[in-house]
Design an enzyme around this catalytic site. Structure first.
Site: not given
Ligand SMILES: Cc1cc2nc3c(=O)[nH]c(=O)nc-3n(C[C@H](O)[C@H](O)[C@H](O)COP(=O)(O)OP(=O)(O)OC[C@H]3O[C@@H](n4cnc5c(N)ncnc54)[C@H](O)[C@@H]3O)c2cc1C
Length: 535
Positions: A470
């Site tokens: 997280h």
């Molecule tokens: C292994 C794991 C298990 C987890 N388990 C849970 C759970 O059970 N329940 C829960 O609520 N949360 C869980 N989480 C946490 C939750 O999934 C994340 O906090 C949430 O998905 C984050 O969302 P976000 O949109 O901030 O980032 P992300 O969903 O990580 O999205 C960021 C995106 O940006 C893309 N990106 C990055 N840099 C670039 C770039 N320069 N150019 C183009 N694209 C780019 C990445 O490839 C990615 O697709 C877990 C996370 C992980 C990794």
């Protein structure tokens, strides 16, 4: 270099990016480009919940980051997975559906962010949700994010619930209901046994819209500025360097590790850091990359007295086949569950007014989360502190956009965090020693009986502690000099640029972060459309 023009450019198709792509392109007058560094999500194991183990170390669908050596972890580098591809981390996460505590959001509001109190954000949670239990005071039905109960009960979970009950932790059928405190089964972001990532929930239909362009395998390398106005994004697709222009705004949804990285690479960040890497300053914002927070998980592992664990299922050909059949015909059983069946929220410190720790209970054990299960019957009580006070940072290490940033979590760097770590492991042991749970324990495998004093337990935390995935807070919302975005998620001191993802959280929520990030994106979409209507 080819250039194309859109109203909105969204960088990153993760939990937040897919929500925005859907909501902004729902108005057919908006043209939207969604850039994603990873591929499409056509790997089958993304979609079957137990595939969690297959994507945890996957070289394509996971960025597979490592932190810097952390002094609080005895100098270890901690593995930090992050989703790469449509759905981002929501395509590889543990599927647990938790919103956090109402006090988390009230604290955001009280820190100077109008519109972010619990009552303000609650409608956006509801709007996103399609809960199998139907609509109620606490749940939504008909939204894009499917949420389901775990079908069936597990003998070990029942023993865990009963033992916790004897220690005064009430049974809770809904951690997202009236009160978070208690013990019970989690709800998961699944639909009929399949994962519901944001790519599934929000993009499946939107992808057909001709005003939404989705470009995968596109690494955004720089935000293009004219003066202090963000006017586009430069990105690389295999063999080509391209630029897209944004008539209205650029929205960073690259997650808490890569949104600050992209800002720093583009000249928005701490001036000394930019100077070190020869990057001209567009706007000095010292808080970019600071305020990194994460939940540290301490996995207390037990050997089980009965061969009823998922370790045993996976070790037997017959039982594996039975699991496969259960999933195929009933969409239930271990294949329909990522890893953790249930959890517990309680208070271990006398000064805490609301739950200060969370348990993730898995009927499985392994050396690392998501790794190969042990060859003996085992289960895990993974404990984590809900509101850590340790703070770290994310910084670029070079001006090369394809280099991972340095991530320094500084786990266990405060007395509060160390005290909570010790108390949480002690509480796990109390449950394991209480009937009926104790009948299932042959041995505490880790930390093991040798670790008894506070110092010994802390040493276990430093040697074996890991992330529960997280990382948040690195582009903090606020109104002081160290904040990065304002309460409408606009990057301070520049125009045409927003950050919408886990990085904007001022403080980490008390629970898992996927649903909160989806809420943030739902609210951001409403604000962006509102701004456009007023322009
Ligand atoms: C292994 C794991 C298990 C987890 N388990 C849970 C759970 O059970 N329940 C829960 O609520 N949360 C869980 N989480 C946490 C939750 O999934 C994340 O906090 C949430 O998905 C984050 O969302 P976000 O949109 O901030 O980032 P992300 O969903 O990580 O999205 C960021 C995106 O940006 C893309 N990106 C990055 N840099 C670039 C770039 N320069 N150019 C183009 N694209 C780019 C990445 O490839 C990615 O697709 C877990 C996370 C992980 C990794």
């Amino acid at each position: 270099m080819g250039t194309s023009i859109y109203d909105y450019i969204i960088v990153g198709a993760g939990s937040a990016g897919c929500v925005l792509a859907n909501r902004l392109s729902a108005n057919r007058r908006n043209s939207v480009l969604l850039l994603e560094a990873g591929p499409r999500d056509d790997y089958l194991w993304i979609h079957i919940p137990i595939g969690y183990g297959k994507t945890m170390f996957h070289p394509v669908y996971n960025w597979g980051f490592y932190t810097e050596p952390d002094p609080g972890m005895n100098g270890r580098k901690i593995y930090w997975p992050a989703g790469r591809g449509l759905g981002g981390s929501s395509s590889i996460n543990g599927l647990i559906f938790i919103r956090g505590q109402r006090e988390d959001y009230d604290a955001w509001r009280d820190a100077g962010n109008p519109g972010w109190g619990y009552r303000d954000v609650f409608p956006y949670f509801i709007q996103s949700e399609n809960n199998q239990r139907g609509a109620s005071d606490y749940h939504g039905a008909g939204g894009p994010l499917s949420v389901s109960d775990i079908a069936g009960k597990h003998e070990l979970m029942e023993a865990f619930i009963e033992a916790a009950g004897k220690l005064g932790v009430p049974r809770n059928h809904d951690f997202n209901g009236e009160s978070q405190e208690g013990v019970g089964y989690f709800q998961l972001t699944t639909a009929k046994g399949w994962r519901c990532s944001t790519a599934t929930g929000y993009l499946r239909d939107a992808i057909k819209r001709d005003n939404l362009g989705i470009q995968t395998l596109a690494d955004a390398t720089k935000i293009v500025f004219e003066g202090t106005r963000a006017t586009g994004v430069r990105y690389r697709v295999p063999g080509k360097e391209l630029e897209a222009r944004a008539g209205k705004s650029v929205i960073l949804c690259a997650g808490a590790l890569q949104s600050p990285k992209l800002l720093q690479l583009s000249g928005v960040g701490p001036a000394p850091l930019l100077a070190e890497h020869g990057i001209p300053v567009v706007r000095e914002l010292p808080g970019v990359g600071e305020n990194l927070q994460d939940h540290l998980q301490l996995r207390v592992l037990f050997k089980c007295s009965k061969p009823i664990t998922t370790n045993d299922d996976l070790a037997s050909v017959w039982r594996s086949a039975k699991m496969g059949m259960e999933w195929l015909f009933r969409r239930s059983g271990p294949l329909a569950i990522g890893i953790n069946q249930g959890g517990l929220f309680t208070r271990v410190l006398p000064e805490s007014k609301t739950p200060d720790i969370q348990f993730h209970f898995a009927t499985l054990s392994a050396e690392l989360a998501g790794a190969k299960p042990h060859p003996w019957p085992g289960f895990t009580m993974s404990v984590c502190q809900l509101r850590p006070s340790s703070r770290g940072r994310v910084t670029i290490t070079s001006a090369d956009p394809l280099q991972a940033p340095a991530m320094q979590p500084n786990y266990l760097s405060t007395d509060l965090d160390r005290r909570t770590a010790i108390a949480s492991v002690r509480f796990a042991r109390r449950i394991a020693e209480t009937a009926p749970m104790r009948d299932y324990v042959t041995e505490e495998y880790r930390p093991g009986n040798a670790a008894q004093s506070d110092d010994e337990i802390l040493e276990f935390a430093r040697n074996y502690g890991a992330t529960i995935f997280h990382p948040t807070g690195t582009c903090r919302m606020g109104r002081d000099a160290m904040s990065v975005v304002d309460h409408r998620l606009r990057v301070r001191g520049v125009e045409g640029l927003r950050v919408v993802d886990a990085s904007i959280m001022p403080t980490l929520v008390s629970g898992n972060t996927n649903a909160p990030v989806i809420m943030i994106a739902e609210k951001a979409a409403a604000m962006i459309l509102e701004d456009a209507a007023q322009a």
